[in-house]
Design an enzyme around this catalytic site. Structure first.
Site, PDB file in Angstrom:
ATOM      1  CB  THR A  29      18.065  48.076  80.820  1.00 49.58           C
ATOM      2  OG1 THR A  29      17.094  47.166  81.386  1.00 49.58           O
ATOM      3  CG2 THR A  29      19.464  47.704  81.303  1.00 49.58           C
ATOM      4  CB  CYS A  33      13.093  39.833  80.908  1.00 49.31           C
ATOM      5  SG  CYS A  33      14.370  40.956  80.351  1.00 49.31           S
ATOM      6  CB  CYS A  37      15.011  36.702  80.384  1.00 46.03           C
ATOM      7  SG  CYS A  37      16.024  37.608  79.197  1.00 46.03           S
ATOM      8  NE  ARG A  40      25.106  41.576  84.307  1.00 42.68           N
ATOM      9  CZ  ARG A  40      25.995  42.558  84.238  1.00 42.68           C
ATOM     10  NH1 ARG A  40      27.290  42.289  84.287  1.00 42.68           N
ATOM     11  NH2 ARG A  40      25.590  43.803  84.084  1.00 42.68           N
ATOM     12  NE  ARG A  62      13.995  49.914  74.650  1.00 37.71           N
ATOM     13  CZ  ARG A  62      14.916  50.285  75.528  1.00 37.71           C
ATOM     14  NH1 ARG A  62      14.658  51.304  76.338  1.00 37.71           N
ATOM     15  NH2 ARG A  62      16.073  49.653  75.608  1.00 37.71           N
ATOM     16  CB  CYS A  64      13.819  41.292  76.839  1.00 34.91           C
ATOM     17  SG  CYS A  64      15.345  40.372  76.577  1.00 34.91           S
ATOM     18  CB  CYS A  67      13.155  36.368  77.003  1.00 36.20           C
ATOM     19  SG  CYS A  67      12.612  37.918  77.781  1.00 36.20           S
TER      20      CYS A  67
END
Length: 350
Positions: A29, A33, A37, A40, A62, A64, A67
């Site tokens: 992705t 995080c 966080c 999942r 990038r 999240c 969180c």
């Protein structure tokens, strides 16, 4: 960086005590995080760990939106406790406070406060307090109330303790510092180099400044402004020999010059600078790697500030520290000079 198995355990258990200590990025992705966080959990094979949010961003990840790992306002209690501890220490103006008393005021055990403090800031509460006390001492010395009043006002039990440390922390005795360097002898030499004009200045104890620039007169003015009450004069044969060694090093004709230094610094800055001096010629380290090597994996930004504060360019090779993603990062004397230095060092080894 810390043991990745330990970090992965923190992610899988969403252990709150690790929040703020590192972030993890998910390759599929390109999002990073906090360890807590609620999203999942990713597959271990696609996870990368970073000491700071900045390191993750530099690597192309990038933040999240759930969180908010870059949001200081949503920091976990562990970070808030360290901030609170810093405020308490600073307000005491150098007066000692025990680790146990500090832990009682901010919450948590002395052990966890010590560990979190060092992880986040790169120094222990005691070292941080010593830095604050030194700052208070400097302010009191500049106020002109006398050395004894300044020493005891800063919380030192005796003036002998201050004088023992003064060469390393103030760069001169407290009395000399209070006079703006009056009585201190600073000699300098300026010479052309492949990087432009180079100024090297030294006290009888060692090199105190190495500067680079395009204007020799401007370099001299800057030096005199830094030592307004000292006796600043052109250097002698010893200093001429030292600057020749530094220029030869820049040209690739000699190894790293190991000259005596006389610079003021905090405990954390010295830890960073000593680590920089271990980087081999032709090699680089990231700010995050330096932070991890000194035992402060989340202190990459503090490492960058220590590099920027380096008063002796080249002798402490801060040009060998780059961004995690491979970018050059900043350099007090200009990025082009940093690029030229690194290219020259790599070429010497080719």
């Amino acid at each position: 960086m810390l043991d990745e198995r330990m970090l992965w355990t923190a992610v899988t258990t969403r252990d709150p005590k690790w929040d703020g200590m590192f972030v993890y990025g998910v390759a599929s992705t390109r999002i990073f995080c906090r360890p807590t966080c609620p999203s999942r959990r990713p597959r271990r094979a696609g996870v990368r760990f970073f000491a700071t949010p900045e390191s993750a961003s530099e690597a192309g990840f990038r933040a999240c939106r759930r969180c908010r790992p870059s949001d200081l306002a949503s920091a976990e209690p562990a970070i808030a406790r360290v901030r609170r501890a810093c405020e308490i220490i600073a307000r005491r103006s150098g007066r000692a406070v025990s680790l146990a008393a500090l832990a009682r005021q901010v919450g948590g055990s002395p052990y966890h406060l010590q560990r979190t403090f060092r992880t986040l800031l790169g120094v222990s509460p005691r070292e941080y307090a010593e830095t604050c006390r030194l700052g208070y001492l400097r302010a009191e010395l500049r106020n002109g109330d006398g050395v004894s009043a300044a020493v005891y006002g800063a919380g030192y039990g005796s003036s002998s303790r201050v004088y023992e440390k003064s060469a390393r922390t103030l760069g001169m005795t407290p009395a000399t510092y209070a006079r703006g360097g009056a009585g201190e002898h600073v000699h300098f030499v300026i010479t052309p180099s492949p990087l432009g004009q180079m100024l090297v200045a030294a006290t009888p104890r060692g090199v105190c400044r190495v500067k680079l620039g395009d204007d020799a007169a401007a370099l001299e003015r800057e030096l005199r402004a830094e030592y307004p009450a000292a006796q600043v004069a052109p250097g002698d044969d010893r200093l001429s020999a030292w600057i020749a060694r530094i220029v030869d090093f820049v040209k690739g004709e000699s190894p790293d010059p190991r000259l005596p230094l006389d610079v003021r610094a905090t405990a954390f800055q010295w830890r960073v600078w000593r680590e920089l001096q271990k980087i081999p010629r032709g090699m680089t380290r990231s700010y995050a790697e330096i932070a991890a090597r000194i035992g402060a994996p989340t202190a990459a930004r503090a490492v960058a500030r220590a590099c920027a504060a380096n008063p002796v360019a080249l002798l402490i090779p801060c040009h060998r520290v780059v961004q995690t993603g491979g970018g050059l990062g900043g350099y007090h004397w200009g990025v082009e000079r940093k690029r030229a230095l690194l290219a020259g060092e790599r070429g010497t080894l080719a």
